[in-house]
Design a protein around this motif. Sequence first.
Motif, PDB file in Angstrom:
ATOM      1  N   GLU A  12       0.768  -1.103   0.205  1.00 48.83           N
ATOM      2  CA  GLU A  12      -0.139  -0.183  -0.011  1.00 48.83           C
ATOM      3  C   GLU A  12       0.966   1.408   0.002  1.00 48.83           C
ATOM      4  O   GLU A  12       0.610   2.287  -0.724  1.00 48.83           O
ATOM      5  N   LYS A  13       1.871   1.321   0.694  1.00 51.17           N
ATOM      6  CA  LYS A  13       2.792   2.412   0.925  1.00 51.17           C
ATOM      7  C   LYS A  13       4.361   1.982   1.070  1.00 51.17           C
ATOM      8  O   LYS A  13       4.416   1.625   2.239  1.00 51.17           O
ATOM      9  N   THR A  14       5.103   1.933   0.079  1.00 54.83           N
ATOM     10  CA  THR A  14       6.393   1.637   0.188  1.00 54.83           C
ATOM     11  C   THR A  14       7.269   2.730   0.869  1.00 54.83           C
ATOM     12  O   THR A  14       6.783   3.820   1.020  1.00 54.83           O
ATOM     13  N   SER A  16       9.841   4.281  -0.064  1.00 56.56           N
ATOM     14  CA  SER A  16       9.813   5.376  -0.942  1.00 56.56           C
ATOM     15  C   SER A  16       8.950   6.032  -1.279  1.00 56.56           C
ATOM     16  O   SER A  16       8.964   7.589  -1.471  1.00 56.56           O
ATOM     17  N   ASN A  17       7.546   5.686  -1.173  1.00 56.85           N
ATOM     18  CA  ASN A  17       6.426   6.318  -1.132  1.00 56.85           C
ATOM     19  C   ASN A  17       6.249   7.326  -0.091  1.00 56.85           C
ATOM     20  O   ASN A  17       5.862   8.610   0.047  1.00 56.85           O
ATOM     21  N   LYS A  23       4.742   6.913  -7.084  1.00 60.41           N
ATOM     22  CA  LYS A  23       4.587   5.533  -7.493  1.00 60.41           C
ATOM     23  C   LYS A  23       5.290   5.004  -8.705  1.00 60.41           C
ATOM     24  O   LYS A  23       5.821   4.156  -9.099  1.00 60.41           O
ATOM     25  N   ASP A  24       4.961   6.035  -9.655  1.00 59.75           N
ATOM     26  CA  ASP A  24       5.279   5.745 -11.210  1.00 59.75           C
ATOM     27  C   ASP A  24       6.765   5.998 -11.266  1.00 59.75           C
ATOM     28  O   ASP A  24       7.521   5.195 -12.169  1.00 59.75           O
ATOM     29  N   GLU A  26       9.062   5.315  -8.984  1.00 62.38           N
ATOM     30  CA  GLU A  26       9.684   4.249  -8.214  1.00 62.38           C
ATOM     31  C   GLU A  26       9.589   2.978  -9.054  1.00 62.38           C
ATOM     32  O   GLU A  26      10.551   2.249  -9.177  1.00 62.38           O
ATOM     33  N   GLU A  27       8.600   2.851  -9.820  1.00 63.50           N
ATOM     34  CA  GLU A  27       8.312   1.670 -10.768  1.00 63.50           C
ATOM     35  C   GLU A  27       9.508   1.841 -11.860  1.00 63.50           C
ATOM     36  O   GLU A  27      10.342   0.926 -12.106  1.00 63.50           O
ATOM     37  N   TYR A  63      10.962  -2.827  -0.941  1.00 63.12           N
ATOM     38  CA  TYR A  63       9.535  -3.138   0.027  1.00 63.12           C
ATOM     39  C   TYR A  63      10.028  -2.848   1.599  1.00 63.12           C
ATOM     40  O   TYR A  63       9.199  -2.610   2.400  1.00 63.12           O
ATOM     41  N   SER A  66      14.110   2.611   1.243  1.00 64.55           N
ATOM     42  CA  SER A  66      13.604   3.811   0.667  1.00 64.55           C
ATOM     43  C   SER A  66      14.890   4.047  -0.457  1.00 64.55           C
ATOM     44  O   SER A  66      15.955   3.984  -0.401  1.00 64.55           O
ATOM     45  N   TYR A 243       1.131  -5.257 -15.145  1.00 68.22           N
ATOM     46  CA  TYR A 243       2.522  -5.063 -14.654  1.00 68.22           C
ATOM     47  C   TYR A 243       3.652  -5.342 -16.013  1.00 68.22           C
ATOM     48  O   TYR A 243       4.535  -4.268 -16.310  1.00 68.22           O
TER      49      TYR A 243
END
Length: 278
Positions: A12-14, A16-17, A23-24, A26-27, A63, A66, A243
Motif C-alpha cells: 500500500e505504501k512503500t 520510497s512512497n 509510485k510511477d 519508483e516503478e 519494500y 527507500s 505490470y
Amino acid sequence: MSYPLASAKQIEKTPSNEDGIPKDLEEDLREYGCKLINQAGVLLKQKQVALATAQILFQRFWYVSSMKAFGIGHMGMGALYLASKLEECPIRMRDLINVYDLLLQRISHTSAGKAGDDFRYAPMSYFGNTFYELKDAVVVGEMQLLKRLGFNTQVVLPYGTLVNYLRLLGLASDPEVCNRAWGYLNDGLQTPVYALYQMPSIVSAAILLTVRHLQIPLPSSSPDRWWELFDAPWEDVWSVCGYIMRLYRERTPEETTRPSRLLQKQDVRKWLEERGYR
C-alpha cells in the motif's frame, strides 16, 4: 508459502512512497535498476539464474528500504554480487566494478545528449578513488540486502514451472510459444511481480499474454478455465499482465531519461528537495 512476498502494508505504501517518491517514478527506477543488472550480467557472461535471482532480490529490497536512502545503481551491484554467490557462479569484484563503471560512464555520456557512437570508455585507475568507492558500494549493498531482508534470500525461479504448465496445455512443442512465454517471464523481472504474487499466477500471466498474442485458443469459460488448473486466481493473473504490459507503453522523453539521472541516492534527494520534500 515457499518464498517471501510483500505484506499488504508494504504494498500500500512503500518506504520510497513515504519519502515522497511518486509510485510511477519508483516503478521506473526499479525497472531501470533491473536493466542495469541484466546488462552487467550479460557483459560478465553470468548465468540466467543468477541474473533472475539478483533482480528478484533487488525488487524485494525496495519494500523494506527507500530510494532516498539507497541508490539503485549501487544496490544493483550488491544484488548481482550476492546472487552470483547464491547460485554458485561467483564473479570477481574487480570485474563487476569495471563493468558497472563502463555502464555508468555510458549513461553519463548519453545523458549529456551526446551520440552513442562517440562513446569511448576511459578505464579507471587501479588505485584511484573511483575503484575504492565502487568497491565499498558493492560491499555495503550486499550487506544491506542481507540485513534488511533478514537473510531470507530464498528465491523460486519460474522456468521449470513454465515448462510443466506448457506440457499440460499441449504447447511445449511449439518453439514460438516457449520463447515468447519465457521472454515475458524475463520481462516480469523488471517489475515487482515476483515480490507480490505466487508463482502460478506469474507463469499463467506469461502464458496468457503469449496465447493472446499468437491467437491460440485455450478453454476460458466456466467450468473449464485453464488457469484454474494451476490454482491461479484470475485477478492476480490479470494484474501481473498489467505490470508486464506497462513495460511496453509509450514514454515521453522525460520519462525515458529521468531514471538515468537518479541512479544514486544523492540524486534522488536533490530531486525531492527541488519539489519541497525533506
